[in-house]
Design an enzyme around this catalytic site. Sequence first.
Site, PDB file in Angstrom:
ATOM      1  N   LYS A   1      -2.761  -2.298   7.663  1.00 25.51           N
ATOM      2  CA  LYS A   1      -3.990  -1.828   8.293  1.00 25.51           C
ATOM      3  C   LYS A   1      -4.210  -2.555   9.609  1.00 25.51           C
ATOM      4  O   LYS A   1      -3.893  -3.732   9.742  1.00 25.51           O
ATOM      5  CB  LYS A   1      -5.183  -2.063   7.361  1.00 25.51           C
TER       6      LYS A   1
ATOM      7  N   TYR B   1      -9.644 -10.232  -7.499  1.00 25.62           N
ATOM      8  CA  TYR B   1      -8.620 -10.434  -8.520  1.00 25.62           C
ATOM      9  C   TYR B   1      -8.872 -11.688  -9.347  1.00 25.62           C
ATOM     10  O   TYR B   1      -8.340 -11.822 -10.442  1.00 25.62           O
ATOM     11  CB  TYR B   1      -7.226 -10.481  -7.874  1.00 25.62           C
TER      12      TYR B   1
ATOM     13  N   HIS C   1      -4.592  -8.644   3.238  1.00 30.88           N
ATOM     14  CA  HIS C   1      -6.050  -8.571   3.326  1.00 30.88           C
ATOM     15  C   HIS C   1      -6.534  -9.401   4.509  1.00 30.88           C
ATOM     16  O   HIS C   1      -6.155 -10.559   4.661  1.00 30.88           O
ATOM     17  CB  HIS C   1      -6.706  -9.102   2.048  1.00 30.88           C
TER      18      HIS C   1
ATOM     19  N   HIS D   1      -1.637   2.686  -6.248  1.00 32.84           N
ATOM     20  CA  HIS D   1      -2.573   1.588  -6.031  1.00 32.84           C
ATOM     21  C   HIS D   1      -2.680   0.709  -7.276  1.00 32.84           C
ATOM     22  O   HIS D   1      -2.941  -0.493  -7.175  1.00 32.84           O
ATOM     23  CB  HIS D   1      -3.940   2.136  -5.627  1.00 32.84           C
TER      24      HIS D   1
ATOM     25  N   ARG E   1      -0.050  -1.836  -7.082  1.00 35.72           N
ATOM     26  CA  ARG E   1      -0.443  -2.888  -6.133  1.00 35.72           C
ATOM     27  C   ARG E   1      -1.424  -3.858  -6.808  1.00 35.72           C
ATOM     28  O   ARG E   1      -1.302  -5.077  -6.663  1.00 35.72           O
ATOM     29  CB  ARG E   1      -1.058  -2.240  -4.890  1.00 35.72           C
TER      30      ARG E   1
ATOM     31  N   ARG F   1       0.863  -1.178   0.000  1.00 35.27           N
ATOM     32  CA  ARG F   1       0.000   0.000   0.000  1.00 35.27           C
ATOM     33  C   ARG F   1       0.900   1.228   0.000  1.00 35.27           C
ATOM     34  O   ARG F   1       2.048   1.180   0.462  1.00 35.27           O
ATOM     35  CB  ARG F   1      -0.898   0.019   1.235  1.00 35.27           C
TER      36      ARG F   1
END
Length: 300
Positions: free
Chosen positions: A174, A277, A268, A242, A245, A150
């Site tokens: 995150k 994806y 994730h 992004h 990524r 990220r």
Amino acid sequence: MTEVALSLDVSRFLRYLGVERQLSPITLQNYQRQLDAIIALAGETGLKSWQQCDAAIVRSFAVRSRRKGLGPASLALRLSALRSFFDWLVSQGELKANPAKGVSAPKAPRHLPKNIDVDDVNRLLDIDLNDPLAVRDRAMLEVMYGAGLRLSELVGLDIKHLDLDTGEVWVMGKGSKERRLPIGRNAVTWIEHWLDLRGLFASDEEALFLSKLGKRISARNVQKRFAEWGIKQGLNSHVHPHKLRHSFATHMLESSGDLRGVQELLGHANLSTTQIYTHLDFQHLASVYDAAHPRAKRGK
């Protein structure tokens, strides 16, 4: 009860939100805007009192709002405001139950992330290294694409997070979740080139990637530099962090098919986030099929 009376109830509710809940003026304006729209819809349906409202009428509000061009996200806000209003009417003893409780807005369509194909990524990375900042940018591009970071993770990298012997970095993702990631030989090589030049900008700064002023590079600066390199290298699409990524994730999935592995690399929390994806991968396979398979060719 007339439309004026419906409005009076809304005014009482807004007064409650302002005085007792002490919500901000902007929040109150948002509530009023949504509930005024509901009152207008109530007039179209012939609703005379809030007590007449049931789930079917609430659903009709949603349908009419959509026909008027309201998007799914905005409709969700409108229904949320209505649910809060009805909850208040229940608390006042003016409704027995909240008729909007089980009514939800349709989910907004999930847009597939756009990626850069492998040839364009290679073209992007082959930049003119005529100054130290270009070497820094090459290192950032290699790390971003090599590890699928990220943007916040890239700019947050410190020198102490590197293990160039093993070709890995530690990143804080995150939810303050730490993960250790391989970055690839090319990224290691270009980090080493950048470290040789980094002292020209600062010696006592912990950050790996620095601005020309010797401070940690900002996310905005990275976005600007990546976009500029995309233009210089002749890429047709706008290059932003992004997208690199997304490209990392797509290319990894196409090569390995390992959804769980890609999930861990991306950081994730939920597999469903990574599964988007698989749609990109399917689109790629479908286009190959359409171009190559005899049974896919129309009119033959």
